[in-house]
Write a protein that holds these residues in place. Structure first.
Motif, PDB file in Angstrom:
ATOM      1  N   LYS A  16       0.850  -1.197   0.000  1.00  0.00           N
ATOM      2  CA  LYS A  16       0.000   0.000   0.000  1.00  0.00           C
ATOM      3  C   LYS A  16       0.887   1.249   0.000  1.00  0.00           C
ATOM      4  O   LYS A  16       0.597   2.228  -0.677  1.00  0.00           O
ATOM      5  N   ARG A  61      -7.257  -5.517   1.362  1.00  0.00           N
ATOM      6  CA  ARG A  61      -8.365  -4.570   1.176  1.00  0.00           C
ATOM      7  C   ARG A  61      -9.585  -4.950   2.007  1.00  0.00           C
ATOM      8  O   ARG A  61      -9.784  -6.117   2.328  1.00  0.00           O
ATOM      9  N   GLU A  62     -10.371  -3.921   2.338  1.00  0.00           N
ATOM     10  CA  GLU A  62     -11.666  -4.176   2.963  1.00  0.00           C
ATOM     11  C   GLU A  62     -12.570  -4.830   1.913  1.00  0.00           C
ATOM     12  O   GLU A  62     -12.258  -4.823   0.720  1.00  0.00           O
ATOM     13  N   LEU A  72     -11.557  -0.791  -0.446  1.00  0.00           N
ATOM     14  CA  LEU A  72     -10.698   0.242   0.136  1.00  0.00           C
ATOM     15  C   LEU A  72      -9.462  -0.412   0.754  1.00  0.00           C
ATOM     16  O   LEU A  72      -9.572  -1.391   1.489  1.00  0.00           O
ATOM     17  N   ASN A  98      -8.391   4.602   8.222  1.00  0.00           N
ATOM     18  CA  ASN A  98      -9.794   4.309   7.876  1.00  0.00           C
ATOM     19  C   ASN A  98     -10.708   4.429   9.086  1.00  0.00           C
ATOM     20  O   ASN A  98     -11.903   4.709   8.958  1.00  0.00           O
ATOM     21  N   ARG A 112     -16.685   5.599   4.615  1.00  0.00           N
ATOM     22  CA  ARG A 112     -15.782   4.435   4.533  1.00  0.00           C
ATOM     23  C   ARG A 112     -16.264   3.466   3.458  1.00  0.00           C
ATOM     24  O   ARG A 112     -15.466   2.909   2.707  1.00  0.00           O
ATOM     25  N   ALA A 162     -15.741   5.076   0.001  1.00  0.00           N
ATOM     26  CA  ALA A 162     -14.333   5.212  -0.380  1.00  0.00           C
ATOM     27  C   ALA A 162     -13.871   4.078  -1.298  1.00  0.00           C
ATOM     28  O   ALA A 162     -12.757   4.131  -1.836  1.00  0.00           O
ATOM     29  N   ALA A 163     -14.726   3.100  -1.518  1.00  0.00           N
ATOM     30  CA  ALA A 163     -14.462   2.081  -2.548  1.00  0.00           C
ATOM     31  C   ALA A 163     -14.247   2.751  -3.900  1.00  0.00           C
ATOM     32  O   ALA A 163     -13.590   2.208  -4.796  1.00  0.00           O
ATOM     33  N   ILE A 208     -12.284   5.013  -4.671  1.00  0.00           N
ATOM     34  CA  ILE A 208     -10.855   5.234  -4.964  1.00  0.00           C
ATOM     35  C   ILE A 208     -10.284   4.043  -5.727  1.00  0.00           C
ATOM     36  O   ILE A 208      -9.649   4.205  -6.778  1.00  0.00           O
ATOM     37  N   TYR A 209     -10.531   2.845  -5.202  1.00  0.00           N
ATOM     38  CA  TYR A 209      -9.984   1.641  -5.849  1.00  0.00           C
ATOM     39  C   TYR A 209     -10.672   1.378  -7.185  1.00  0.00           C
ATOM     40  O   TYR A 209     -10.026   0.963  -8.157  1.00  0.00           O
ATOM     41  N   LEU A 229      -5.922   9.523   2.320  1.00  0.00           N
ATOM     42  CA  LEU A 229      -5.843   8.107   1.965  1.00  0.00           C
ATOM     43  C   LEU A 229      -4.974   7.935   0.728  1.00  0.00           C
ATOM     44  O   LEU A 229      -5.039   8.744  -0.196  1.00  0.00           O
ATOM     45  N   ASP A 278      -3.365   4.917  -2.214  1.00  0.00           N
ATOM     46  CA  ASP A 278      -3.549   3.584  -2.802  1.00  0.00           C
ATOM     47  C   ASP A 278      -2.709   3.521  -4.070  1.00  0.00           C
ATOM     48  O   ASP A 278      -2.198   4.544  -4.551  1.00  0.00           O
TER      49      ASP A 278
END
Length: 285
Positions: A154, A182-183, A187, A193, A201, A204-205, A207-208, A278, A280
């Motif tokens: 990360k 990852r969650e 994320l 987090n 939270r 924020a998926a 972002i990925y 954050l 990634d």
């Protein structure tokens, strides 16, 4: 706190425990700043599978924060961390020193020449950050003398910096990079987090998801077009503010302008949401 877990807080205690190990040449190190999560646990599990003894350091290092507020807000959860570690194995030394134990009466950063790896992305936005990282990691290496040390991808730029640190300082340790954990919704796991609201939270998926689409687009479009597309996604987002999106050469971290089929690239991103920063990244070819 789980008192059967070995927690040492001074360098002398650490040395004493390391001296008890029959084969001190087979020690693994997992450096952390605490507020542990499943990403850290995956590093520990890998370290346990490859070494006779494992040391995990829990130390919020002041020299790598260029923002005092960020340092103050960084979560400190030693009791919970120790419980989490002990749920995996009791055969781990937890090294949790105070700042004065590491830096004595003067918190001072060592200056390194990382051959430009520290000048882009995180280095551009966090002045002196990687000198701070180098300072604490070199200190931990000299104290623990591990055979292997484990770092998550990360913080891929940090991983490359530490590989360079070992090279320039001629430190006899193998640096092992471990995949991002990852969650469920994507994320990247991070101690930060915990500071996000439940809704954000989940959201924020985004972002990925953006990184995955950028990877797909990179196969067909120019670097500039991919970067423009990512910037537009964040321009259209009310919650998420893009600090940077960069596509770089994996080895040198030099930002790419044009694609070269002989070079491996990685995409990196830093985003602010609810005052939390954050990061990634993703391999894109």
């Amino acid at each position: 706190m789980n008192f059967s877990m070995l927690v040492v807080k001074t360098i002398n205690e650490l040395r004493s425990e390391l001296n008890k190990i029959d084969d001190s040449s087979d020690v693994g190190l997992v450096p952390t700043m605490g507020a542990l999560h499943q990403g850290h646990m995956s590093l520990l599990e890998k370290a346990l599978s490859e070494n006779k003894k494992v040391v995990v350091s829990i130390f919020v290092n002041p020299t790598q924060f260029n923002n005092t507020e960020d340092l103050e807000k960084y979560p400190k959860t030693l009791d919970n961390d120790v419980d989490l570690i002990s749920s995996i194995s009791k055969n781990i030394i937890v090294f949790a020193p105070a700042v004065a134990e590491i830096y004595h009466d003067k918190v001072k950063t060592k200056i390194y020449d990382f051959a430009g790896l520290d000048k882009v992305m995180e280095g551009e936005f966090r002045d002196n950050h990687f000198n701070g990282v180098g300072t604490i990691v070199e200190t931990l290496f000299s104290l623990v003398k591990p055979k292997r040390a484990y770092f998550g991808e990360k913080d891929f730029q940090q991983l490359r910096i530490i590989q360079k640190l070992v090279e320039i300082q001629k430190i006899p340790v193998e640096i092992i990079g471990c995949e991002i954990v990852r969650e469920n919704h994507g994320l990247a796991m991070s101690s930060r987090n915990e500071r996000l609201s439940k809704t954000i939270r989940q959201n924020a998926a985004f972002i990925y998801e953006t990184l995955k689409i950028a990877k797909y687009k990179f196969g067909m479009e120019s670097v500039l077009k991919v970067k423009d597309w990512v910037a537009k996604q964040f321009d259209n987002s009310a919650d998420f503010k893009l600090e940077y999106f960069e596509i770089t050469d994996v080895e040198t971290l030099t930002p790419a302008k044009n694609k070269n089929i002989d070079i491996k690239y990685r995409a990196f991103i830093a985003v602010y949401v609810e005052g939390v920063r954050l990061i990634d990244n993703i391999a894109i070819n």
